[in-house]
Design a protein around this motif. Structure first.
Motif, mmCIF file in Angstrom:
data_model
loop_
_atom_site.group_PDB
_atom_site.id
_atom_site.type_symbol
_atom_site.label_atom_id
_atom_site.label_comp_id
_atom_site.label_asym_id
_atom_site.label_seq_id
_atom_site.Cartn_x
_atom_site.Cartn_y
_atom_site.Cartn_z
ATOM 1 N N VAL A 95 1.385 -4.024 -23.563
ATOM 2 C CA VAL A 95 0.616 -4.754 -22.553
ATOM 3 C C VAL A 95 0.812 -6.259 -22.686
ATOM 4 O O VAL A 95 1.234 -6.934 -21.743
ATOM 5 N N ILE A 99 3.305 -8.612 -20.184
ATOM 6 C CA ILE A 99 2.700 -9.650 -19.339
ATOM 7 C C ILE A 99 3.330 -11.001 -19.659
ATOM 8 O O ILE A 99 3.753 -11.739 -18.760
ATOM 9 N N LEU A 138 -0.022 -3.675 -16.079
ATOM 10 C CA LEU A 138 -1.374 -3.838 -15.560
ATOM 11 C C LEU A 138 -1.809 -2.607 -14.766
ATOM 12 O O LEU A 138 -2.988 -2.232 -14.783
ATOM 13 N N ALA A 141 -2.411 0.071 -17.697
ATOM 14 C CA ALA A 141 -3.314 -0.235 -18.812
ATOM 15 C C ALA A 141 -4.590 0.598 -18.762
ATOM 16 O O ALA A 141 -5.122 1.001 -19.805
ATOM 17 N N ARG A 142 -5.074 0.874 -17.568
ATOM 18 C CA ARG A 142 -6.345 1.611 -17.439
ATOM 19 C C ARG A 142 -6.238 3.050 -17.911
ATOM 20 O O ARG A 142 -7.255 3.727 -18.101
ATOM 21 N N SER A 196 -1.896 -14.065 -21.845
ATOM 22 C CA SER A 196 -1.539 -12.643 -21.839
ATOM 23 C C SER A 196 -2.567 -11.823 -22.599
ATOM 24 O O SER A 196 -2.878 -10.687 -22.214
ATOM 25 N N VAL A 199 -5.723 -11.570 -20.199
ATOM 26 C CA VAL A 199 -5.492 -10.648 -19.083
ATOM 27 C C VAL A 199 -5.296 -9.217 -19.588
ATOM 28 O O VAL A 199 -5.884 -8.266 -19.055
ATOM 29 N N GLY A 200 -4.472 -9.076 -20.630
ATOM 30 C CA GLY A 200 -4.230 -7.738 -21.175
ATOM 31 C C GLY A 200 -5.479 -7.129 -21.779
ATOM 32 O O GLY A 200 -5.746 -5.932 -21.605
ATOM 33 N N ALA A 203 -7.692 -5.931 -19.022
ATOM 34 C CA ALA A 203 -7.148 -4.721 -18.404
ATOM 35 C C ALA A 203 -7.406 -3.496 -19.282
ATOM 36 O O ALA A 203 -7.769 -2.428 -18.781
ATOM 37 N N ARG A 207 -10.168 0.044 -18.933
ATOM 38 C CA ARG A 207 -9.369 1.256 -18.781
ATOM 39 C C ARG A 207 -10.243 2.484 -18.513
ATOM 40 O O ARG A 207 -11.401 2.537 -18.889
#
Length: 210
Positions: A95, A99, A138, A141-142, A196, A199-200, A203, A207
């Motif tokens: 992840v 990114i 992205l 990631a969930r 990153s 944001v990661g 995300a 999840r």
């Protein structure tokens, strides 16, 4: 057919699409290591051997995501802490590195073009493929098992990579027009690592359990 279907769990985790993603990322990873071939050879010849690990940034990020795709194609039968921990670490690395290096490569090409570097077809291909790296992780990631702590480990790796790159001059080769901006590139790279992670981490925190 609603557009939302294309980022739904049923579509993204369908075996047909997973295989397509796996093949595309595997080929991209191989191409990436070939692309870094000259720099890898130069590093082996003129730097301590251990530094070569830090040279191919983008293909290594792509490799982490390619392995992540294998976890969905062939779910591990073992539920041991080691197996689950290894999976989460690889997902966290996938992840944050995807990114970062997806955005970084596009940014460097655009910055070079703004300083006079002409855009060739390879640049357009690289911008499309690296942009896709950031987008795909992205989207997926969930569905990952990793939590924020895995993103922390991935970020520590990125910070180590950044430090080695700009301390020992094994950062990805830049165009001549950007070499006089190396200090700015260095701090942009460090800043992008933190971005990153944020944001990661968000995300992964949002999840859905698979």
């Amino acid at each position: 057919m609603p557009l939302s279907m294309f980022w739904s769990k049923s579509f993204l985790l369908s075996r047909l699409f997973l295989w397509l993603m796996f093949i595309c990322n595997l080929l991209g990873t191989i191409y990436g290591y070939i692309w870094y071939g000259n720099q890898i050879e130069d590093t082996i010849n003129s730097h301590p051997l251990w530094q070569v690990v830090f040279v191919p940034d983008s293909p290594t990020a792509s490799l982490f995501f390619t392995i992540t795709l294998l976890y969905w194609l062939f779910p591990p039968q073992s539920t041991s802490r080691f197996v689950n921990g290894a999976r989460m670490i690889i997902e966290g690395l996938a992840v944050v590195t995807s990114i970062k290096y997806g955005i970084w490569a596009v940014s460097m090409i655009v910055a070079g073009n703004m300083q006079g570097d002409p855009l060739q077809w390879e640049h357009w291909m690289l911008m499309a493929s690296h942009g896709a790296m950031a987008i795909e992780v992205l989207l997926y990631a969930r569905f990952m098992k990793a939590g924020v702590w895995a993103a922390v480990l991935g970020t520590l790796w990125l910070l180590l990579n950044d430090t080695v790159d700009y301390t020992y001059d094994v950062f990805p080769w830049l165009s001549d027009s950007l070499m006089d901006d190396l200090t700015a590139v260095k701090w942009f790279t460090y800043s992008l690592t933190i971005f990153s992670f944020i944001v990661g981490g968000l995300a992964l925190r949002a999840r859905k359990q698979t």
